[in-house]
Design a protein around this motif. Structure first.
Motif, PDB file in Angstrom:
ATOM      1  N   ALA A  73     -37.635  39.348 -32.855  1.00  9.81           N
ATOM      2  CA  ALA A  73     -36.249  39.310 -33.321  1.00  9.81           C
ATOM      3  C   ALA A  73     -36.001  40.263 -34.490  1.00  9.81           C
ATOM      4  CB  ALA A  73     -35.879  37.883 -33.720  1.00  9.81           C
ATOM      5  N   LYS A  74     -37.064  40.783 -35.090  1.00  7.97           N
ATOM      6  CA  LYS A  74     -36.912  41.657 -36.258  1.00  7.97           C
ATOM      7  C   LYS A  74     -37.029  43.123 -35.856  1.00  7.97           C
ATOM      8  CE  LYS A  74     -38.917  38.382 -39.597  1.00  7.97           C
ATOM      9  NZ  LYS A  74     -40.026  38.160 -40.571  1.00  7.97           N
ATOM     10  N   PRO A  75     -36.340  44.012 -36.579  1.00  8.43           N
ATOM     11  CA  PRO A  75     -36.548  45.446 -36.342  1.00  8.43           C
ATOM     12  C   PRO A  75     -37.955  45.852 -36.767  1.00  8.43           C
ATOM     13  CG  PRO A  75     -35.178  45.096 -38.286  1.00  8.43           C
ATOM     14  CD  PRO A  75     -35.354  43.751 -37.647  1.00  8.43           C
ATOM     15  N   THR A  76     -38.456  46.891 -36.154  1.00  9.26           N
ATOM     16  CA  THR A  76     -39.829  47.336 -36.401  1.00  9.26           C
ATOM     17  C   THR A  76     -39.841  48.675 -37.127  1.00  9.26           C
ATOM     18  OG1 THR A  76     -40.654  46.164 -34.449  1.00  9.26           O
ATOM     19  CG2 THR A  76     -42.005  47.983 -35.292  1.00  9.26           C
ATOM     20  N   VAL A  77     -40.669  48.754 -38.169  1.00  6.25           N
ATOM     21  CA  VAL A  77     -40.840  49.978 -38.946  1.00  6.25           C
ATOM     22  C   VAL A  77     -42.282  50.446 -38.815  1.00  6.25           C
ATOM     23  CG1 VAL A  77     -40.721  51.040 -41.230  1.00  6.25           C
ATOM     24  CG2 VAL A  77     -39.093  49.237 -40.619  1.00  6.25           C
ATOM     25  N   PHE A  78     -42.467  51.703 -38.438  1.00  2.00           N
ATOM     26  CA  PHE A  78     -43.792  52.311 -38.437  1.00  2.00           C
ATOM     27  C   PHE A  78     -43.977  53.047 -39.760  1.00  2.00           C
ATOM     28  CE2 PHE A  78     -44.793  53.025 -33.627  1.00  2.00           C
ATOM     29  CZ  PHE A  78     -44.710  51.648 -33.416  1.00  2.00           C
ATOM     30  N   VAL A  79     -45.089  52.775 -40.441  1.00  2.00           N
ATOM     31  CA  VAL A  79     -45.446  53.509 -41.653  1.00  2.00           C
ATOM     32  C   VAL A  79     -46.346  54.667 -41.226  1.00  2.00           C
ATOM     33  CG1 VAL A  79     -46.481  53.371 -43.943  1.00  2.00           C
ATOM     34  CG2 VAL A  79     -45.315  51.378 -42.984  1.00  2.00           C
ATOM     35  N   ILE A  80     -45.848  55.887 -41.434  1.00  2.00           N
ATOM     36  CA  ILE A  80     -46.522  57.070 -40.914  1.00  2.00           C
ATOM     37  C   ILE A  80     -47.242  57.808 -42.045  1.00  2.00           C
ATOM     38  CG2 ILE A  80     -46.210  59.248 -39.701  1.00  2.00           C
ATOM     39  CD1 ILE A  80     -45.560  56.733 -38.047  1.00  2.00           C
ATOM     40  N   PHE A  86     -53.957  58.351 -47.445  1.00  2.55           N
ATOM     41  CA  PHE A  86     -54.777  57.177 -47.194  1.00  2.55           C
ATOM     42  C   PHE A  86     -54.112  55.881 -47.648  1.00  2.55           C
ATOM     43  CE2 PHE A  86     -57.477  60.853 -47.553  1.00  2.55           C
ATOM     44  CZ  PHE A  86     -58.189  60.784 -46.369  1.00  2.55           C
ATOM     45  N   TYR A  87     -52.790  55.910 -47.844  1.00  2.00           N
ATOM     46  CA  TYR A  87     -52.133  54.660 -48.198  1.00  2.00           C
ATOM     47  C   TYR A  87     -52.006  53.749 -46.985  1.00  2.00           C
ATOM     48  CZ  TYR A  87     -47.809  57.038 -46.628  1.00  2.00           C
ATOM     49  OH  TYR A  87     -46.863  57.731 -45.918  1.00  2.00           O
ATOM     50  N   ILE A 110     -50.219  52.860 -39.068  1.00  2.00           N
ATOM     51  CA  ILE A 110     -51.051  53.599 -38.113  1.00  2.00           C
ATOM     52  C   ILE A 110     -51.958  54.551 -38.893  1.00  2.00           C
ATOM     53  CG2 ILE A 110     -51.072  55.065 -36.059  1.00  2.00           C
ATOM     54  CD1 ILE A 110     -48.165  54.207 -35.564  1.00  2.00           C
ATOM     55  N   PRO A 111     -53.210  54.181 -39.126  1.00  2.00           N
ATOM     56  CA  PRO A 111     -54.101  55.071 -39.890  1.00  2.00           C
ATOM     57  C   PRO A 111     -54.272  56.445 -39.258  1.00  2.00           C
ATOM     58  CG  PRO A 111     -55.020  52.869 -39.732  1.00  2.00           C
ATOM     59  CD  PRO A 111     -53.849  52.898 -38.810  1.00  2.00           C
ATOM     60  N   GLY A 112     -54.267  56.514 -37.925  1.00  2.13           N
ATOM     61  CA  GLY A 112     -54.341  57.816 -37.272  1.00  2.13           C
ATOM     62  C   GLY A 112     -55.744  58.264 -36.920  1.00  2.13           C
ATOM     63  N   ARG A 113     -55.808  59.345 -36.168  1.00  2.00           N
ATOM     64  CA  ARG A 113     -57.080  59.820 -35.605  1.00  2.00           C
ATOM     65  C   ARG A 113     -57.970  60.541 -36.603  1.00  2.00           C
ATOM     66  NH1 ARG A 113     -56.450  63.711 -30.853  1.00  2.00           N
ATOM     67  NH2 ARG A 113     -55.238  62.010 -29.970  1.00  2.00           N
ATOM     68  N   GLY A 114     -57.452  60.809 -37.803  1.00  2.00           N
ATOM     69  CA  GLY A 114     -58.229  61.581 -38.763  1.00  2.00           C
ATOM     70  C   GLY A 114     -59.522  60.926 -39.198  1.00  2.00           C
ATOM     71  N   SER A 115     -59.587  59.589 -39.131  1.00  4.81           N
ATOM     72  CA  SER A 115     -60.811  58.883 -39.504  1.00  4.81           C
ATOM     73  C   SER A 115     -61.520  58.277 -38.293  1.00  4.81           C
ATOM     74  CB  SER A 115     -60.483  57.775 -40.515  1.00  4.81           C
ATOM     75  OG  SER A 115     -59.527  56.874 -39.969  1.00  4.81           O
ATOM     76  N   ASN A 116     -61.096  58.659 -37.104  1.00  5.78           N
ATOM     77  CA  ASN A 116     -61.680  58.110 -35.877  1.00  5.78           C
ATOM     78  C   ASN A 116     -62.979  58.844 -35.558  1.00  5.78           C
ATOM     79  OD1 ASN A 116     -62.165  57.865 -32.926  1.00  5.78           O
ATOM     80  ND2 ASN A 116     -60.291  56.641 -33.014  1.00  5.78           N
ATOM     81  N   SER A 117     -64.078  58.111 -35.547  1.00  6.86           N
ATOM     82  CA  SER A 117     -65.395  58.745 -35.390  1.00  6.86           C
ATOM     83  C   SER A 117     -65.544  59.431 -34.038  1.00  6.86           C
ATOM     84  CB  SER A 117     -66.501  57.702 -35.579  1.00  6.86           C
ATOM     85  OG  SER A 117     -66.383  56.663 -34.623  1.00  6.86           O
TER      86      SER A 117
END
Length: 434
Positions: A73-80, A86-87, A110-117
């Motif tokens: 029921a709530k709107p969704t915000v992605f923190v990019i 690294f926040y 979404i931490p992202g692929r930069g730290s994906n081994s």
């Protein structure tokens, strides 16, 4: 939260005392009390191609994290965040939700692929060293954009709309996403969004250090030249100190602190310079660039500046541009050989974006030129702009709590809402006027 990586525990221990280590974006939610009794983070992962241009090839799992249990029921915000930020890291999203957004939204980090081994290992050649052509292919912004889109489809379905939040490099990534998937976005808040394409197109420079020290005290230029001539081996480190100082010193003290460091360089005052290097995390940045995550960081830094630094410059001393060239040297070499294509950004596509897009600019931002951000905001049919009499980290806006109040009101009801107009009126004293 992060895939297995031996250096990640060290990074995590450093995070509580700095939101970012490279961009220095320490703009937090000043004026908002620190959250207590935060919920245990929950989240999941989405399997994506290592190269979205080759979807049948190898894959990796991209993690996301929720600030609180998901409520449809709530709107969704992605923190990019992008590779040099690294926040958004394991366990951070509940506090981001509490301090920045409140409980009126689903907040997704979404931490992202930069730290994906898995992705990092794919960039290593048979000799164990980084293959920078592969690194460019798997870590350029087009891959990050499609990763965000994959998380959106996974959580919200094919037609579900999302709001976006980003600052500095992460804000640039928000605009890059809007240029491709703008029809999936309801609102976007972007704080100090870098945009090297507009900067280059307008013939602007973001590094004004040389002119500024000359205006402050004409003797400083000669002192700095003499100091560098006497100690050429210190040049790279001293340039990094002067470049990093912008992120840590309030605008009101900037000229005074620059002069103090330049005089220390001229006097050979090693103790003062050593203290500055520690205070500005110069060595920590070097360690991060040498770490496995440093591969993605280098690719992203290259995207920030290639279009600008490739242009000839005067014979002044420009710490920001000089440091940039040192940090992205492997990719500059590939570009000069014609082995990689410089990054592009389609401004025309922004004209067709129906989302309401906020650009918060700092008049004295040494990284994101406010003139370029005026142009960026104007690209959108529903673009909004607030230019603060502030710097890149919005020290005054955050200290007085204005940035957070504007953010929450904008994401909840847009810039035409009564709540936003009230928050903007409260911040009026910090609006820059020519």
């Amino acid at each position: 939260m992060h895939p297995r990586n031996s250096c990640l525990p060290v990074v995590r221990r450093a995070l509580p005392r700095m939101l970012l280590i490279l961009a220095g974006l320490c703009a937090g939610a000043s004026g908002v009390s620190r959250a207590r009794d935060l919920p245990t983070p929950v989240g999941g992962s989405v399997v994506v191609p290592l190269d979205h241009q080759a979807p049948d090839g190898r894959v990796a799992a991209i993690r996301y994290e929720l600030g609180a249990p998901f409520d449809a029921a709530k709107p969704t915000v992605f923190v990019i965040a992008d590779a040099q930020q690294f926040y958004v890291h394991a366990g951070a999203t509940p506090e981001l939700q509490a301090s920045l957004f409140g409980d009126g939204f689903n907040v997704v980090g979404i931490p992202g692929r930069g730290s994906n081994s898995v992705v990092i290992r794919a960039t290593r050649g048979t000799d164990g060293r980084t293959d920078w052509r592969v690194a460019w292919r798997v870590f350029n912004s087009a891959q990050w954009v499609e990763d965000i889109e994959a998380v959106r489809r996974h959580l919200l379905g094919e037609r579900g709309q999302v709001s976006l939040y980003g600052r500095s490099g992460g804000a640039f990534l928000v605009h890059q996403y809007l240029a491709v998937h703008g029809d999936k976005v309801r609102r976007a808040w972007t704080q100090a969004p870098l945009n090297p394409v507009i900067v280059a197109g307008l013939g602007l420079r973001t590094d004004h250090f040389w002119e500024e020290i000359g205006d402050d005290d004409p003797d400083l230029q000669a002192l700095l030249r003499q100091a560098l001539a006497r100690a050429p081996g210190e040049r790279a480190r001293w340039m990094r100190i002067l470049q990093r100082q912008n992120f840590f010193v309030p605008l009101s003290r900037r000229d005074e602190e620059r002069a103090r460091l330049i005089r220390a360089m001229a006097a050979g005052d090693a103790a003062t310079l050593e203290a500055a290097g520690k205070a500005y995390q110069v060595d920590a940045v070097d360690r991060m660039l040498a770490s496995p995550q440093g591969v993605a960081i280098t690719v992203r830094l290259y995207e920030f500046g290639d279009a600008v630094v490739a242009r000839p410059r005067d014979d002044g001393i420009h710490p920001g541009e000089e440091t940039f060239r040192d940090q992205v040297r492997p990719l500059l070499a590939l570009r000069e050989q014609g082995l990689i294509t410089p990054p592009t950004f389609d401004l025309e596509r922004l004209h067709r974006v129906d989302a309401e897009v906020m650009v918060l600019a700092g008049r004295h931002d040494h990284t994101a030129d406010y003139r370029a951000l005026i142009a960026l905001s104007a690209c959108y049919p529903h673009g909004r702009l607030f230019i603060a009499d502030d710097n890149h980290v919005f020290e005054a806006m955050n200290r007085q709590g204005h940035a957070t109040r504007l953010l929450r009101a904008f994401l909840a009801g847009g810039a035409d809402s009564a709540a936003y107009r009230s928050a903007e009126a409260d911040a009026e004293a910090l609006r820059w006027r020519e």
